[in-house]
Structures are given as structure tokens and as C-alpha cells.
Design a protein around this motif. Structure first.
Motif, PDB file in Angstrom:
ATOM      1  N   PRO A  18      -6.117   5.224   2.263  1.00  0.00           N
ATOM      2  CA  PRO A  18      -5.882   3.958   2.965  1.00  0.00           C
ATOM      3  C   PRO A  18      -6.620   2.788   2.293  1.00  0.00           C
ATOM      4  CG  PRO A  18      -6.494   5.694   4.503  1.00  0.00           C
ATOM      5  CD  PRO A  18      -6.718   6.229   3.131  1.00  0.00           C
ATOM      6  N   THR A  21       0.832  -1.199   0.000  1.00  0.00           N
ATOM      7  CA  THR A  21       0.000   0.000   0.000  1.00  0.00           C
ATOM      8  C   THR A  21       0.872   1.256   0.000  1.00  0.00           C
ATOM      9  OG1 THR A  21      -0.135   0.247   2.408  1.00  0.00           O
ATOM     10  CG2 THR A  21      -1.676  -1.296   1.362  1.00  0.00           C
ATOM     11  N   GLU A  28     -13.321  -4.994   3.777  1.00  0.00           N
ATOM     12  CA  GLU A  28     -14.730  -4.917   4.161  1.00  0.00           C
ATOM     13  C   GLU A  28     -15.365  -6.311   4.122  1.00  0.00           C
ATOM     14  OE1 GLU A  28     -17.946  -1.783   2.787  1.00  0.00           O
ATOM     15  OE2 GLU A  28     -17.689  -3.331   1.252  1.00  0.00           O
ATOM     16  N   HIS A  67      -8.853  -0.531   2.576  1.00  0.00           N
ATOM     17  CA  HIS A  67      -9.864  -1.061   3.495  1.00  0.00           C
ATOM     18  C   HIS A  67     -10.152  -2.523   3.170  1.00  0.00           C
ATOM     19  CE1 HIS A  67     -10.673   3.053   4.784  1.00  0.00           C
ATOM     20  NE2 HIS A  67     -10.795   3.391   3.507  1.00  0.00           N
ATOM     21  N   THR A 108      -2.724 -10.102   6.738  1.00  0.00           N
ATOM     22  CA  THR A 108      -2.653  -8.639   6.812  1.00  0.00           C
ATOM     23  C   THR A 108      -1.627  -8.212   7.865  1.00  0.00           C
ATOM     24  OG1 THR A 108      -4.373  -8.417   8.504  1.00  0.00           O
ATOM     25  CG2 THR A 108      -5.099  -8.543   6.198  1.00  0.00           C
ATOM     26  N   THR A 141      -9.719   0.592  -2.092  1.00  0.00           N
ATOM     27  CA  THR A 141      -9.375   1.936  -1.638  1.00  0.00           C
ATOM     28  C   THR A 141     -10.274   2.919  -2.355  1.00  0.00           C
ATOM     29  OG1 THR A 141      -7.578   3.531  -1.339  1.00  0.00           O
ATOM     30  CG2 THR A 141      -7.575   2.282  -3.379  1.00  0.00           C
ATOM     31  N   ASP A 142     -10.589   4.022  -1.709  1.00  0.00           N
ATOM     32  CA  ASP A 142     -11.542   4.983  -2.273  1.00  0.00           C
ATOM     33  C   ASP A 142     -10.931   5.868  -3.343  1.00  0.00           C
ATOM     34  OD1 ASP A 142     -13.697   4.131  -0.715  1.00  0.00           O
ATOM     35  OD2 ASP A 142     -13.004   5.324   0.983  1.00  0.00           O
TER      36      ASP A 142
END
Length: 199
Positions: free
Chosen positions: A179, A97, A183, A181, A129, A173-174
Motif C-alpha cells: 500500500p 497505485t 506520512e 502511505h 487523494t 511505499t515499503d
């Protein structure tokens, strides 16, 4: 001609003849050379290699549109046929990331289709993770150009808060440099373990 000169004359003839005799005996008593050595492969290995082309230890690397680095490696890959992409065994995919965190994904097999911007990990898929969470599922669908990894089936996991399960999982990621995520949706069940949190 004195005696010394005669000896020298004889030696000029005798020594080369002796050298030739020694060389000829070397060739006569030398071991037979095997000109047809066996190939260091078992029969079944040769059959497998001849049956289809393969690439050993292939890897794919790239950067997503949102800035994450993706690396996919495998033990071996076989070319696709009939419109199907290349298949691979023992896949190991890593997402680095923009924050410097690494998400590792492992599977028994899978396929990569750069022309369709996709990769699939199948069979005994494990996701590790940085916070110590381990997720297990049977399939992951990943987008290569952007960070979008989806498990269409059920997942089970264990992490710092306890053990949990869910119907699906999504890693995304948005926006760029945002960051990453993870979900979990569709029937999430968490078995909370306070002892894990305290550790």
C-alpha cells in the motif's frame, strides 16, 4: 450548301470564340488575390516562439520499481540549459497505485530530469487523494523510478478528519505491490472536526 449547313458552320466558329470571350472576362473581373496573408499570431507570440524552442502538451509516463504507474503532463515545456533540466508550466502528475487508487498532484511549474531520476513540482502545489484529503505546499521532490515523493517545506491540509498542518510530508511505499502511505512529520497539528467524520 443549304441554310442549315451554313448555320452549323457558323456556330462551329462562333461558339468557341464566345467561350473564349467568357473565360477572358472571368479573369478580368475576378477579385485580386492576396498573396501575402497575415500570419495568425500576435507579434509577442512570435517573439516568444522565436526566443526559445518549446514543446506544447508534453507528457512523461512510466512504472516504478514497486509497480505504481506515474504520468506527468504539462501545458508546455522549455528545454533546459547550462546543466539544468527541462522546465514546464501547469504540471499535472498522477500516481496510480497497485490497489487502483489515484493520487493527483498539480503545480504551477516544475522540471523533469529523467537522467537524474527526479521530478520537481513548484508553486501552488496541490495534492488530492482518493479519500478526499487536499494537501497544499510550495514544493515536491519526486523520484521517477520508485515511489518517493517528499515535501521539504511546510504543508497544510484538509480532509475527512479535519484541518491539519505539518513541517514535512512524504508519500511512499515499503515494497513492491504494498500500500501507498502518506506520512506527515515535524510539528503536526490537527484541528479535529467530529462533524466531518460523521458525514
Amino acid at each position: 450548301m443549304d441554310r442549315y449547313s451554313r448555320v452549323v458552320s457558323y456556330l462551329k466558329v462562333a461558339l468557341p470564340l464566345a467561350a473564349l470571350a467568357l473565360l477572358s472576362t472571368l479573369f478580368l473581373i475576378s477579385r485580386t488575390i492576396n498573396t501575402d496573408p497575415s500570419i495568425p499570431f500576435a507579434d509577442f507570440e512570435l517573439e516568444n516562439r522565436l526566443r526559445g524552442q518549446q514543446v506544447t502538451t508534453p507528457f512523461f509516463t512510466g512504472t516504478t520499481a514497486t509497480g505504481q504507474e506515474i504520468t506527468i503532463a504539462a501545458t508546455k515545456a522549455l528545454p533546459g540549459g547550462g546543466g539544468e533540466g527541462a522546465s514546464a508550466s501547469d504540471l499535472e502528475a498522477e500516481i496510480l497505485t497497485t490497489e487502483g487508487r489515484r493520487i493527483l498532484m498539480l503545480s504551477d511549474s516544475g522540471s523533469i530530469r529523467p537522467d537524474q531520476d527526479s521530478a520537481i513540482l513548484m508553486g501552488n502545489v496541490r495534492i488530492l487523494t482518493p479519500d478526499g484529503t487536499r494537501v497544499e505546499t510550495e514544493r515536491l521532490n519526486a523520484q521517477l523510478s520508485g515511489l518517493e515523493v517528499i515535501s521539504p517545506g511546510a504543508v497544510t491540509a484538509e480532509g475527512p478528519m479535519g484541518d491539519f498542518s505539518a513541517g514535512t510530508m512524504r508519500i511512499f511505499t515499503d515494497s513492491k505491490n504494498a500500500p501507498v502511505h502518506i506520512e506527515f512529520t515535524e510539528g503536526v497539528k490537527l484541528v479535529y472536526d467530529p462533524a466531518k467524520v460523521e458525514r
